[in-house]
Design an enzyme around this catalytic site. Structure first.
Site, PDB file in Angstrom:
ATOM      1  N   CYS A 210       0.870  -1.175   0.000  1.00  0.00           N
ATOM      2  CA  CYS A 210       0.000   0.000   0.000  1.00  0.00           C
ATOM      3  C   CYS A 210       0.906   1.223   0.000  1.00  0.00           C
ATOM      4  CB  CYS A 210      -0.880   0.022   1.242  1.00  0.00           C
ATOM      5  SG  CYS A 210      -2.050   1.405   1.204  1.00  0.00           S
TER       6      CYS A 210
ATOM      7  N   CYS B  22       0.183   4.356   1.237  1.00  0.00           N
ATOM      8  CA  CYS B  22      -0.164   5.480   2.140  1.00  0.00           C
ATOM      9  C   CYS B  22       1.030   6.017   2.937  1.00  0.00           C
ATOM     10  CB  CYS B  22      -1.336   5.126   3.046  1.00  0.00           C
ATOM     11  SG  CYS B  22      -1.061   3.686   4.088  1.00  0.00           S
TER      12      CYS B  22
ATOM     13  N   CYS C 216      -4.209   5.979  -0.005  1.00  0.00           N
ATOM     14  CA  CYS C 216      -3.704   4.658  -0.395  1.00  0.00           C
ATOM     15  C   CYS C 216      -3.580   4.472  -1.907  1.00  0.00           C
ATOM     16  CB  CYS C 216      -4.588   3.572   0.214  1.00  0.00           C
ATOM     17  SG  CYS C 216      -4.661   3.682   2.012  1.00  0.00           S
TER      18      CYS C 216
ATOM     19  N   LYS D  44     -11.687  -5.201   4.516  1.00  0.00           N
ATOM     20  CA  LYS D  44     -10.993  -4.211   5.348  1.00  0.00           C
ATOM     21  C   LYS D  44     -11.922  -3.020   5.531  1.00  0.00           C
ATOM     22  CE  LYS D  44      -6.949  -1.223   5.569  1.00  0.00           C
ATOM     23  NZ  LYS D  44      -5.664  -0.863   4.975  1.00  0.00           N
TER      24      LYS D  44
ATOM     25  N   ARG E  57      -1.563   4.557  12.357  1.00  0.00           N
ATOM     26  CA  ARG E  57      -1.248   5.712  11.496  1.00  0.00           C
ATOM     27  C   ARG E  57      -0.211   6.605  12.148  1.00  0.00           C
ATOM     28  NH1 ARG E  57      -7.348   6.646   9.109  1.00  0.00           N
ATOM     29  NH2 ARG E  57      -7.477   4.568   8.190  1.00  0.00           N
TER      30      ARG E  57
ATOM     31  N   ARG F 164     -10.700   7.536   4.551  1.00  0.00           N
ATOM     32  CA  ARG F 164     -10.553   6.417   3.618  1.00  0.00           C
ATOM     33  C   ARG F 164     -11.890   5.749   3.277  1.00  0.00           C
ATOM     34  NH1 ARG F 164      -5.203   6.665   4.023  1.00  0.00           N
ATOM     35  NH2 ARG F 164      -3.976   5.874   5.765  1.00  0.00           N
TER      36      ARG F 164
ATOM     37  N   GLU G  21     -16.842  -8.446  -1.722  1.00  0.00           N
ATOM     38  CA  GLU G  21     -15.396  -8.169  -1.817  1.00  0.00           C
ATOM     39  C   GLU G  21     -14.574  -9.450  -1.669  1.00  0.00           C
ATOM     40  OE1 GLU G  21     -13.574  -5.472  -2.389  1.00  0.00           O
ATOM     41  OE2 GLU G  21     -14.814  -3.710  -1.951  1.00  0.00           O
TER      42      GLU G  21
ATOM     43  N   LYS H  38     -10.414  -7.529   8.612  1.00  0.00           N
ATOM     44  CA  LYS H  38      -9.700  -6.536   9.410  1.00  0.00           C
ATOM     45  C   LYS H  38     -10.603  -5.355   9.701  1.00  0.00           C
ATOM     46  CE  LYS H  38      -5.954  -3.371   8.832  1.00  0.00           C
ATOM     47  NZ  LYS H  38      -5.145  -2.667   7.903  1.00  0.00           N
TER      48      LYS H  38
ATOM     49  N   SER I 237      -4.060  -2.282  15.449  1.00  0.00           N
ATOM     50  CA  SER I 237      -3.383  -1.439  16.435  1.00  0.00           C
ATOM     51  C   SER I 237      -4.300  -0.931  17.540  1.00  0.00           C
ATOM     52  CB  SER I 237      -2.716  -0.265  15.725  1.00  0.00           C
ATOM     53  OG  SER I 237      -3.673   0.489  14.984  1.00  0.00           O
TER      54      SER I 237
ATOM     55  N   TYR J 234      -0.076  -7.802  17.139  1.00  0.00           N
ATOM     56  CA  TYR J 234       1.067  -7.202  17.837  1.00  0.00           C
ATOM     57  C   TYR J 234       1.338  -7.927  19.154  1.00  0.00           C
ATOM     58  CZ  TYR J 234      -0.056  -3.662  14.391  1.00  0.00           C
ATOM     59  OH  TYR J 234      -0.329  -3.037  13.194  1.00  0.00           O
TER      60      TYR J 234
END
Ligand code: PBG
Length: 322
Positions: A117, A119, A127, A192, A202, A214, A230, A245, A271, A310
């Site tokens: 991507c 971005c 993006c 997403k 970000r 977005r 999708e 996501k 995140s 994470y």
């Protein structure tokens, strides 16, 4: 119907014997931010325990991941140079391309995945390529395909397009195939959603859009049927792995993807989900270990095969001493 369901919950041994869902470190993918400008480890404030790493600190981290039994990493790059054509994104000497080569040299058995991507590579933080204040979908596809090809040429095992441009998977598949990279799989960010939970990322990736948001390319949070479309579009275009996501607020979508397709399903525990747990744990409001393992279990129960998280390193260590 059995009316004495507690019988099978009587002892730890019985509970373990009848446990339906297991989480294992071998399901995890660990995201890593590599930075071309960092001179040392740069902690990310809103993601305690996560950092931006210069290349010189990457090998150590990869060894940690490998020795914890986590089989895969997902690289995000922070380039020194941003421009409207995101030229650093497909540079064979770009930060991610260098990180891939280093990973393949130091830990050849670690599966290296890369986010595809632009971005973090454009000054406007969107993006794709801008035309006025709109995103030019099809011009963006050329950039994304070039970026994916250069990652695969550097040695990436899997490329993961996340820009949410229409036909991104098809364009990348064509680009890879035209360059002799037929064996490189695509993990598609298929479902997403336009989510507030990407906030800490970000900050970490310096990739916030400088205007607007977005929502014209990421999904509407209320739409399950649309994200099913999708998922199927990505299957038609040649996706090898489908991703949902964020994770926790979209477990219904994970379950739907599992029920309606036979491809491997990945979920991205993003995140903001990580930040919530860390913040509450820091205040003593949640038991971090139990909370994290319960969240990870919920992804597997909903049907995810792979979990991008994470928490991977810590959770792997907890699971190993269970
Ligand atoms: C790039 C990208 C984003 C994330 C993964 N790839 C940010 C975004 O779409 O704004 C988010 C990951 C996270 O929040 O952990 N487009």
């Amino acid at each position: 119907m059995p009316d004495r369901l507690r019988r099978l919950r009587k002892t730890p041994q019985l509970r373990s014997l009848f446990r339906e869902t297991e989480v294992s470190a071998s399901d995890f993918i660990y995201p890593i931010f590599v930075s071309e400008t960092a001179t040392g480890i740069e902690p990310i404030e809103s993601m305690p325990g996560q950092s931006r790493l210069p290349l010189s600190m990457l090998a150590n981290k990869l060894c940690e991941v490998e020795s914890a039994g986590v089989p895969a990493v997902l690289f995000f790059g922070l380039p020194a140079h941003k421009d409207d054509r995101a030229s650093a994104s497909a540079d064979s000497n770009g930060i991610v391309q260098q990180a891939i080569r280093l990973a393949k040299k130091t830990c050849p058995d670690l599966v290296v995945m890369t986010d595809v991507c632009v971005c973090a590579y454009t000054p406007h933080g969107h993006c794709g390529v801008l035309k006025g204040d709109q995103i030019d979908n099809d011009q963006s596809l050329e950039l994304l395909a070039a970026m994916a090809v250069s990652h695969a040429q550097a040695g990436a095992d899997v490329v993961a397009p996340s820009s949410m441009m229409d036909r991104q998977v098809g364009a990348i598949r064509e680009g890879l195939d035209a360059n002799g990279l037929q064996t490189t799989p695509i993990m598609a960010y298929s479902a997403k959603f336009a989510s507030a939970f990407y906030g800490p990322f970000r900050e970490a990736a310096d990739s916030s859009p400088s205007f607007g948001d977005r929502s014209s390319y990421q999904h509407e949070p209320g739409n399950a049927r649309h994200s099913r479309l999708e998922l199927f579009a990505d299957i038609d275009e040649g996706a090898d792995i489908l991703m949902v996501k964020p994770g926790l607020p979209y477990l219904d979508i994970v379950q739907m993807a599992r029920a309606e397709t036979d491809l491997p399903i990945a979920v991205y525990n993003v995140s903001g989900e990580y930040a919530m747990v860390k913040a509450a744990a820091e205040r003593g409001w949640l038991d971090e270990r139990r909370t994290v393992l319960e969240i990870l279990t919920s992804f597997r129960r909903a049907g995810a095969d792979l979990i991008i998280t994470y928490h991977a390193l810590e959770a792997a260590i907890w699971l190993n001493d269970n």
